[in-house]
Design a protein around this motif. Structure first.
Motif, mmCIF file in Angstrom:
data_model
loop_
_atom_site.group_PDB
_atom_site.id
_atom_site.type_symbol
_atom_site.label_atom_id
_atom_site.label_comp_id
_atom_site.label_asym_id
_atom_site.label_seq_id
_atom_site.Cartn_x
_atom_site.Cartn_y
_atom_site.Cartn_z
ATOM 1 N N LEU B 20 -21.945 -10.899 -34.465
ATOM 2 C CA LEU B 20 -22.432 -12.192 -34.925
ATOM 3 C C LEU B 20 -21.465 -13.309 -34.550
ATOM 4 C CD1 LEU B 20 -23.926 -11.170 -38.336
ATOM 5 C CD2 LEU B 20 -25.102 -12.536 -36.634
ATOM 6 N N GLU B 21 -20.174 -12.969 -34.519
ATOM 7 C CA GLU B 21 -19.202 -13.970 -34.129
ATOM 8 C C GLU B 21 -19.387 -14.378 -32.676
ATOM 9 O OE1 GLU B 21 -15.155 -12.782 -35.072
ATOM 10 O OE2 GLU B 21 -15.673 -13.170 -37.169
ATOM 11 N N ARG B 22 -19.662 -13.378 -31.855
ATOM 12 C CA ARG B 22 -19.822 -13.685 -30.429
ATOM 13 C C ARG B 22 -21.182 -14.293 -30.147
ATOM 14 N NH1 ARG B 22 -18.251 -8.475 -27.207
ATOM 15 N NH2 ARG B 22 -19.132 -9.619 -25.459
ATOM 16 N N TYR B 23 -22.198 -13.843 -30.889
ATOM 17 C CA TYR B 23 -23.555 -14.358 -30.650
ATOM 18 C C TYR B 23 -24.124 -14.911 -31.949
ATOM 19 C CZ TYR B 23 -22.809 -11.293 -26.667
ATOM 20 O OH TYR B 23 -22.281 -10.687 -25.571
ATOM 21 N N PRO B 24 -23.737 -16.136 -32.298
ATOM 22 C CA PRO B 24 -24.144 -16.694 -33.597
ATOM 23 C C PRO B 24 -25.649 -16.886 -33.724
ATOM 24 C CG PRO B 24 -23.064 -18.354 -32.253
ATOM 25 C CD PRO B 24 -22.903 -17.056 -31.540
ATOM 26 N N PHE B 25 -26.373 -16.744 -32.626
ATOM 27 C CA PHE B 25 -27.818 -16.965 -32.690
ATOM 28 C C PHE B 25 -28.571 -15.682 -33.020
ATOM 29 C CE2 PHE B 25 -26.465 -16.482 -28.265
ATOM 30 C CZ PHE B 25 -27.136 -15.321 -27.925
ATOM 31 N N LEU B 26 -27.830 -14.575 -33.264
ATOM 32 C CA LEU B 26 -28.514 -13.300 -33.550
ATOM 33 C C LEU B 26 -29.490 -13.376 -34.728
ATOM 34 C CD1 LEU B 26 -26.028 -10.358 -32.901
ATOM 35 C CD2 LEU B 26 -28.160 -10.920 -31.723
ATOM 36 N N PRO B 27 -29.102 -14.015 -35.866
ATOM 37 C CA PRO B 27 -30.077 -14.100 -36.965
ATOM 38 C C PRO B 27 -31.367 -14.774 -36.517
ATOM 39 C CG PRO B 27 -27.920 -14.778 -37.723
ATOM 40 C CD PRO B 27 -27.804 -14.583 -36.249
ATOM 41 N N ALA B 28 -31.227 -15.868 -35.747
ATOM 42 C CA ALA B 28 -32.416 -16.577 -35.273
ATOM 43 C C ALA B 28 -33.258 -15.662 -34.388
ATOM 44 C CB ALA B 28 -32.015 -17.834 -34.499
ATOM 45 N N LEU B 29 -32.584 -14.864 -33.564
ATOM 46 C CA LEU B 29 -33.308 -13.963 -32.669
ATOM 47 C C LEU B 29 -34.081 -12.919 -33.475
ATOM 48 C CD1 LEU B 29 -33.772 -13.334 -29.689
ATOM 49 C CD2 LEU B 29 -31.821 -11.783 -29.770
#
Lengths: 318, 330
Positions: B20-29
């Motif tokens: 999540l730190e590297r890809y903060p958009f994961l929740p949105a995805l």
């Protein structure tokens, strides 16, 4: 010398000077603009905005990017609720007042819970709430025919009740005194400034920061509800999204009044002057004979120009 | 001793958290995929290639506007005039295309001018917010009133149609693929190129700590103005997509989109306070808002309840997104 300079840089003084200047300008553009009747009418309109801005003011003073974009929705909803509850009968005024205050408090509570427990930025939380409120307005409008203001309420808002001054202006004065007392003389008021300037320090000093912040949003919702009720009295019947205009104009009134959007600094006296300033400016633009597009351009440009007088950010220094 | 080891999080040690730190958009995805699945459940047709392309061409404008907003948010600013800029560009290009005869040359010339108008709006915002140091929220609200006035001057009432060649191209196909896919590909390339430039890093540095950025020698005012210029540019691109989708001009069309663009930025996992943003997240956030709206429609919600359910659903999705992102960051 520098103290004279500082005096003229105080937002309240700036606002008052601008108000007088705008009244003179309005009078010269359209004779009768600054007549007693007209000024009373401007004051009625300004008190509607000023009441919404009182709630906006405390939320902004509370800091942490506090802002309430949902006020416009609450104003509209409250006008509809009031119209349906009283439906033209004076006996329905008290139930309507209670229903509106309850609705304002509930939506304020929801905003406050979202901001404190879920830690959603106020701008986003209240914006989401605005969307919900706008949807709710559509639902209500489809089902129930919207009601009318009771004669008593209309008279309170538009007719003189004492010293030739309508009740809503007295109400606004009373709210002004209440706000001044609350902000300057009560523990609650002092705590608003405390959490607005440094909520961590306030928390360490024992201030229930979260509870306070929820309370501020509830106050904002209830002031917006009162304004919606009065707006119904002013216009007689409610129509769709009457409150929309109050969302950002309430913020501008607060800013013109010298309250910092960063929180912790400012007060309501300035906001009252700010609301008046904004309403007079709009009044001038409606009397001048230009079309809607020109009016909007002049209004936007004037707002920018006026903002140059008010608490600009500091320049970067190394 | 162990606390030191956990404080320095390496990509391997944290599991989900480091992802999540590297890809903060994961929740949105995740939310986006869940919504897609729900859409498919309620209306299997909605997952067809054709309807997805339709959804994309409808919400491409919001995607562009959300990306526009992301650049100013990166620097800790905000632009409440993005929607008004979109409206202004929309009516300007429609009027220009009509006046110049509606041919291919006229369209291209009008689009070029549209880009310049968007940049001009961005410049005005940058000057009042960064150079004159007015508070971004109120200053861009004032410019939004001004831009709306301009849009009303250009086209007092909605309805002037855009030339056929323009909306046929946008809504049509090219080499067998929907045109909007090329728009998306071009956007991806543009975003990639932008991410290679210094400007995004500089914006984030300013948003993270203005004073520190200034002390390390960054021209903070110029950087913030560049943020607003990028915002104006993407708002103009948003206007192109919207014009292609609606095939007409409307001086008030963008008003409601501004706040959706802010919501999309937050939904995408960016911090509204600046210094931590993701354009990919904003893209996904905008599509999520689009999907919520279409899902409410496909669920057969009675028409008078649609706005309410949409508002509620967006609020819930925002809460979920913000909560998930926070777990990752704190």
């Amino acid at each position: 010398m520098s103290s004279v300079f500082a005096f003229f840089k105080r937002p309240l003084v700036v606002a008052l000077i601008l108000i007088v200047a705008l009244l003179v300008l309005g009078q010269s553009l359209s004779p009768g603009f600054a007549s007693a009747d007209q000024i009373l009418r401007l004051l009625i309109v300004a008190s509607l905005l000023g009441i919404v801005a009182a709630g906006q003011n405390v939320v902004i003073l509370g800091g942490r990017e506090g802002i309430d974009l949902s006020v416009g929705g609450v104003v509209s909803l409250s006008a509809i609720i009031a119209g349906n509850v009283m439906n033209g009968a004076d006996g329905g005024i008290l139930p309507a007042v209670l229903a509106c205050l309850a609705a304002g408090a509930v939506f304020g509570l929801l905003n406050g819970l979202g901001v404190t427990l879920l830690r959603i930025p106020p701008l986003v939380m209240t914006l989401g709430m605005l969307g919900v409120l706008q949807g709710l307005l559509v639902v209500i409008r489809q089902g129930i025919p919207s009601g009318r203001a009771a004669p008593g309420l209309s008279a309170f808002v538009t007719q003189p009740i004492a010293l030739g001054i309508p009740g809503i202006i007295w109400l606004w004065v009373a709210i002004g005194l209440f706000m001044a007392f609350m902000l300057n003389r009560t523990v609650f008021g002092h705590r608003i400034y405390a959490i607005g300037s440094n909520d961590h320090a306030a928390y360490m000093a024992g201030v229930p920061v979260r509870l306070m912040r929820i309370g501020l949003f509830m106050i904002s919702g209830m002031f917006a509800a009162i304004a919606g009720l009065c707006l119904l009295g002013y216009s007689g019947s409610s129509f769709a999204n009457v409150g929309e205009q109050y969302m950002l104009s309430s913020i501008i009134a607060v800013v013109f009044g010298g309250t910092s959007l960063a929180g912790g600094k400012g007060g309501y006296t300035g906001t009252m002057a700010g609301a008046l300033l904004l309403v007079i400016l709009q009044g001038i633009l409606t009397t001048v004979n230009i079309d809607e597009s020109g009016r909007q351009m002049v209004f936007g440009a004037t707002l920018l120009l006026l903002m140059l007088f008010y608490g600009r950010g500091r320049a970067m220094r190394a | 001793m162990t606390s030191i080891a956990t404080d320095i999080s390496t990509p391997r040690s944290g599991g989900l958290r480091s992802w999540l730190e590297r890809y903060p958009f994961l929740p949105a995805l995740v939310i986006l995929i869940a919504l897609l699945a729900l859409n498919g459940l309620f209306s299997p047709n909605s997952l067809s290639f054709r309807s997805l392309a339709g959804l994309l061409s409808t919400y491409m404008a919001l995607v562009m506007l959300a990306i526009a907003q992301t650049y100013v948010v990166s620097a800790g600013d905000i632009d409440l005039s993005a929607g008004a800029t979109l409206s202004l560009v929309n009516v300007a290009i429609v009027v220009l295309m009509e006046r110049w005869g509606g041919g291919a040359g006229a369209v291209l010339l009008a689009l070029t001018l549209g880009l310049l108008i968007g940049l001009a709006c961005g410049l005005v915002n940058g000057l009042v917010v960064a150079a004159l140091r007015l508070q971004a929220i109120v200053a861009t609200f004032a410019t939004s009133i001004f831009f709306t006035g301009l849009a009303l001057y250009v086209m007092p009432v909605a309805g002037t149609p855009a030339p056929t060649i323009f909306w046929r191209t946008y809504g049509g196909r090219l080499l067998g693929l929907p045109f909007v896919f090329y728009v998306l590909a071009a956007l991806a390339i543009l975003l990639f190129l932008l991410s290679r430039t210094r400007i995004v890093t500089e914006l984030l540095a300013v948003g993270d700590d203005q004073q520190a950025a200034y002390q390390t020698g960054l021209p903070v005012v110029a950087v913030r103005i560049k943020g607003y210029l990028l915002c104006g540019l993407f708002s103009a691109l948003a206007a192109f997509c919207l014009t292609g989708d609606t095939a007409s001009g409307d001086p008030l069309v963008g008003g409601k989109m501004t706040l959706y663009s802010v919501a999309a930025v937050v939904l995408g996992g960016s911090a509204l306070a600046g210094g931590w943003t993701t354009v990919v997240g904003s893209l996904l956030g905008a599509l999520t808002i689009g999907l919520v709206n279409s899902l409410v429609f496909f669920m057969g919600t009675p028409s008078e309840w649609q706005n309410f359910v949409q508002g509620l659903a967006i609020l819930i999705v925002l809460m979920a997104g913000v909560l998930a992102g926070r777990r990752a960051r704190v």
